[in-house]
Every structure is written in structure tokens, then in C-alpha cells.
Design an enzyme around this catalytic site. Structure first.
Site, PDB file in Angstrom:
ATOM      1  N   HIS A 229       0.874  -1.177   0.000  1.00 25.53           N
ATOM      2  CA  HIS A 229       0.000   0.000   0.000  1.00 25.53           C
ATOM      3  C   HIS A 229       0.904   1.217   0.000  1.00 25.53           C
ATOM      4  CE1 HIS A 229      -3.579   2.402   0.677  1.00 25.53           C
ATOM      5  NE2 HIS A 229      -2.797   3.147   1.435  1.00 25.53           N
ATOM      6  N   CYS A 230       0.767   2.063  -0.998  1.00 30.11           N
ATOM      7  CA  CYS A 230       1.649   3.218  -1.156  1.00 30.11           C
ATOM      8  C   CYS A 230       0.941   4.493  -0.696  1.00 30.11           C
ATOM      9  CB  CYS A 230       2.076   3.359  -2.615  1.00 30.11           C
ATOM     10  SG  CYS A 230       3.199   4.737  -2.868  1.00 30.11           S
TER      11      CYS A 230
END
Length: 135
Positions: free
Chosen positions: A54-55
Site C-alpha cells: 500500500h503506497c
């Protein structure tokens, strides 16, 4: 079947008399069948196929559908940072005169110097991350 101690799923192979752990292929949160290498992201509240991470920079999960776009984003930001750092260096070189020191009381020179230091650090970080993900 579930292990009574951990509640992890397993199956028993009667032919060989062995117990194997299996990855659940059903997401209880999404109520969907999950393909291999998919994972439910708690930040996005979605199941992501071929989940990488998850960025927080792009605000979503990086997986099968947007991995190329993420790598392109990293390369583009690295190139932008390289250009910014190069222009700041050129500005400082242009301000330098042969027999004089640069006047650090001039605020624009200080800002350019800070951009060079910060830009170099970010270029090393982003360039390394882009190289890692491009391979």
C-alpha cells in the site's frame, strides 16, 4: 478444518498421513474468492490481486493492475528531481565568480543550496526505489 490453537486453516492428506497448511482462498471481509498472491488491504478495504504494497504517496495499493503505472511514476519523479537538482547546481555555478565567494546572505542562493542537498538525497532514494521496482 481449523487448528484449535491458532484457528488457521489446514487439510489432512489421508493418503500420506500428513497435515498441510493452506492459504485461505476466500476473503471473509470482501466475501469473494481470492486468486493466489492476493491480499486484503486494511487501508483500502479491498482485495488486491498480486498485492505488492500500500503506497501512501499515490494513495492506493500497488498490485497487478497498476504496477507499471507505479514504476512509471517513480521514474518520472526521479527525472523531475534530477532536473531540479541540475538546475539548482547550474544556478549556483552561474552565481559563482572566479575570485569571489558566493554571498550566502542572498536568500535565493541559500534556497538553491538547500535544493541541491535535498534533491541529491531524494534522487538517491527515488532512483534506488525505481531501479528496484523496475527489475
Amino acid at each position: 478444518h481449523f487448528d484449535p490453537g491458532t484457528q488457521a486453516p489446514y487439510f489432512y492428506n489421508a493418503k500420506f498421513g500428513t497435515t498441510h497448511w493452506e492459504i485461505p482462498r476466500y476473503c471473509a471481509t470482501c466475501n469473494l474468492q481470492r486468486p493466489p498472491r492476493s491480499k486484503h488491504c486494511s487501508a483500502c478495504d479491498n482485495c488486491v490481486d498480486r498485492f505488492d504494497h500500500h503506497c501512501p504517496w499515490v494513495g492506493n495499493c500497488i498490485g497487478r493492475r497498476n504496477y507499471r503505472t507505479f514504476v512509471f511514476f517513480l521514474v518520472a519523479v526521479s527525472l523531475l528531481d534530477a532536473a531540479l537538482t541540475a538546475f539548482a547546481v547550474l544556478f549556483l555555478v552561474g552565481k559563482a565568480e572566479p575570485d569571489k565567494m558566493i554571498d550566502f546572505r542572498n536568500m535565493i542562493v541559500v534556497v538553491a543550496l538547500i535544493l541541491v542537498v535535498y534533491g541529491t538525497f531524494m534522487l538517491i532514494s527515488l532512483g534506488g526505489l525505481a531501479t528496484y521496482h523496475a527489475n
